[in-house]
Design an enzyme around this catalytic site. Structure first.
Site, short mmCIF file in Angstrom:
data_model
loop_
_atom_site.label_atom_id
_atom_site.label_comp_id
_atom_site.label_asym_id
_atom_site.label_seq_id
_atom_site.Cartn_x
_atom_site.Cartn_y
_atom_site.Cartn_z
N HIS A 153 0.84 -1.19 0.00
CA HIS A 153 0.00 0.00 0.00
C HIS A 153 0.88 1.24 0.00
CE1 HIS A 153 -3.50 -2.39 2.05
NE2 HIS A 153 -3.51 -2.51 0.73
N TYR A 175 3.52 0.29 5.11
CA TYR A 175 4.08 -0.83 5.86
C TYR A 175 3.28 -2.12 5.69
CZ TYR A 175 5.20 3.62 8.14
OH TYR A 175 5.52 4.94 8.38
N HIS A 176 2.75 -2.36 4.48
CA HIS A 176 1.88 -3.52 4.26
C HIS A 176 2.34 -4.42 3.11
CE1 HIS A 176 -1.63 -0.95 6.08
NE2 HIS A 176 -0.79 -1.39 7.00
N PRO A 177 3.61 -4.83 3.06
CA PRO A 177 4.03 -5.72 1.96
C PRO A 177 3.43 -7.11 2.11
CG PRO A 177 5.81 -5.49 3.56
CD PRO A 177 4.73 -4.52 3.97
#
Length: 512
Positions: free
Chosen positions: A278, A450-452
């Site tokens: 994101h 911070y959403h890999p």
């Protein structure tokens, strides 16, 4: 050492696995954590999470230069301690849409559709994870929610099955302090004699007997150590570390492994591919007062220590909502976020000496895809992270963010914020809210949320890295259970679905 199960990682999924697998007293579990115990005081104070960035409890990753973002390297913090990134995130409990999990069901089998996973969310939210309203939100957050209502959007309860509006974030906090998965799941289980925790233990390789995983090699305080698994090894290191460890262990694209002199155990070309994240574009505005700028004053520290109230209980990202970049879309593709704080420069820039707030869009359904690849065969070398932000051929990702910035500007001009929003603080030098400013904001201010996910994707097809029960294809006795297995990115935040994956993986394993 020897155990029935080895779990690598104690983050959002790993702590869950440690708890659930060790609940059977006849089963032994060893958990490996590359970081240390979560003793840093800033871990537990919600508003202080940015102080953990680039510290000893952060993997401190950076991406490759991103062509579509003026060649910038984007900082990627990842938790390296008990609780993993659940010990340094913004604590927002945002599950995503029912449609996201129905998409998982279509890609990886009906056990992953919303009808099935909703039961797990009900279980998680009933405890031991504590999910609560914010204790001391800023009045500017309330003003922002009034502003979105003035612009024609609904204000609704969080975590609806099909969100269409805005709300104040629910947070993973207990009495105003962070409540990570280490707090909720791991620490209570450590009292069990059949659960062993090894900290400062960096997994360097999964060991195989033929094609069966039989243990894990790890580095601890400069020494090489080995733990053997009688039943299974479960990787829960996240979307960066799990594919890296698979490749170091000989599971990945044959050609890539060969360039690093790594022998092939299983040729699984998609390991490390399908990376999604994101991307957020936070614009900053000066405001007269009532932000988290004064959160470090002694009076606020006292308020927090004595009453667990005040600015230090804030998760910073206090308000959010979902909307469409184009009216013809069936489901929203953007999230707008509001933070009553000068959270500029990816949280690691120089302190801002004035009151300011941040608001802007997050691309929650990107079309661009990136990859995680090895830099070398050295397990202590950071991998190559290339999310390839905004690289889709049609340019739809950038167009969606532009639409989100235009909507954010309309909200900023609303009557409710008329006496609040001042001059533009980010991007630096911008003086008006127009498309030129928005393009500059994307190029200069965008950052990860911070959403890999997705680098060990699950699926019913033979090309997927793991099958619908999270077993790694081509080998036996090895699973992956973390954000890397998500076959499609959710429109929510990845902590909630990662806890879900930990719960589901535990059930798969216990069922045999």
């Amino acid at each position: 050492m020897e155990a029935d199960y080895i779990v690598v990682g104690t983050g959002s999924a790993g702590s869950v696995l440690a708890n659930r697998l060790s609940a059977d007293p006849a089963t032994s579990v060893v958990v490996l954590e590359a970081g240390t115990r979560d003793k840093n005081k800033f871990i537990h104070i919600p508003a202080a999470f940015a102080k953990l960035f680039r510290s000893e409890v952060d993997w401190n990753y950076s991406t490759e230069p991103q062509k579509q973002l003026d060649g910038r390297e984007i900082y990627w913090p990842r938790g390296k301690m008990l609780g993993g990134s659940s010990s340094m995130n913004a604590m927002m409990w945002v599950r995503g849409f029912a449609a996201d999990y129905d998409e998982w069901g279509a890609l990886a089998g009906e056990e992953w559709d919303f009808a099935h996973v909703s039961k797990y969310f009900a279980k998680i939210e009933a405890g031991p994870l504590v999910i609560s309203p914010q204790r001391s939100p800023r009045s500017s957050t309330a003003a922002w929610l009034t502003a979105v209502r003035e612009c024609g959007y609904d204000v609704e309860s969080p975590n609806c099955d099909a969100p269409e509006g805005f709300c104040e974030a629910l947070v993973t906090q207990r009495r105003g302090a962070r409540w990570s998965t280490a707090d909720a799941y791991l620490k209570p289980a450590l009292r069990r004699p059949n659960l062993t925790l090894q900290t400062s233990a960096t997994a360097t390789r999964v060991l195989f007997d033929g094609r069966r995983a039989v243990g894990v090699e790890f580095s601890q305080l400069g020494q090489r150590r080995v733990v053997r698994a009688r039943r299974e090894v479960v990787l829960a290191g996240g979307a960066v570390n799990s594919p890296q460890l698979l490749m170091l262990s000989g599971i990945g694209d044959r050609e890539q492994l060969g360039t690093h002199g790594i022998g092939v155990v299983a040729d699984v070309p998609e390991v490390g591919r399908n990376l999604m994240d994101h991307l957020a574009v936070p614009m900053g505005f000066d405001v007269p007062d009532d932000t988290l700028t004064g959160a470090e004053k002694p009076v606020e520290l006292l308020n927090y220590l004595i009453r667990r109230r005040g600015m230090l209980t804030s998760n910073v990202g206090e308000g959010y909502g979902f909307l469409r970049s184009r009216p013809e879309l069936d489901v929203p593709d953007l999230e707008l976020i509001f933070a009553p704080a000068p959270f500029f420069d990816e949280g690691i820039g120089d302190p801002y000496d004035r009151h300011a707030v941040v608001m802007g869009p997050i691309l929650v359904k990107p079309r661009s895809r990136g990859s995680i690849t090895l830099r070398s065969a050295d397990p202590l070398d950071k991998p190559i992270i290339d999310p390839q932000y905004l690289s889709d051929d049609a340019g739809e990702d950038r167009a969606a963010l532009m639409s989100g910035l235009q909507i954010s500007a309309r909200i900023a001009r609303s009557p409710a914020l008329g006496g609040v929003i001042g001059k533009i603080a980010r991007p630096v030098g911008a003086t008006s809210l127009n498309d030129e400013t928005f393009e500059t904001a994307i190029n200069e201010c965008s950052q990860t949320l911070y959403h890999p996910v997705g680098t060990c994707r699950m699926g019913g097809d033979d090309a997927s890295v793991v099958d619908p029960q999270l077993r790694v294809r081509g080998v036996d006795g090895l699973r992956v259970a973390d954000a890397s297995v998500m076959p499609a990115i959710v429109r929510g935040h990845t902590h909630a679905p990662s806890v879900l994956i930990g719960e589901r993986a535990s059930d798969f394993i216990r069922r045999g």
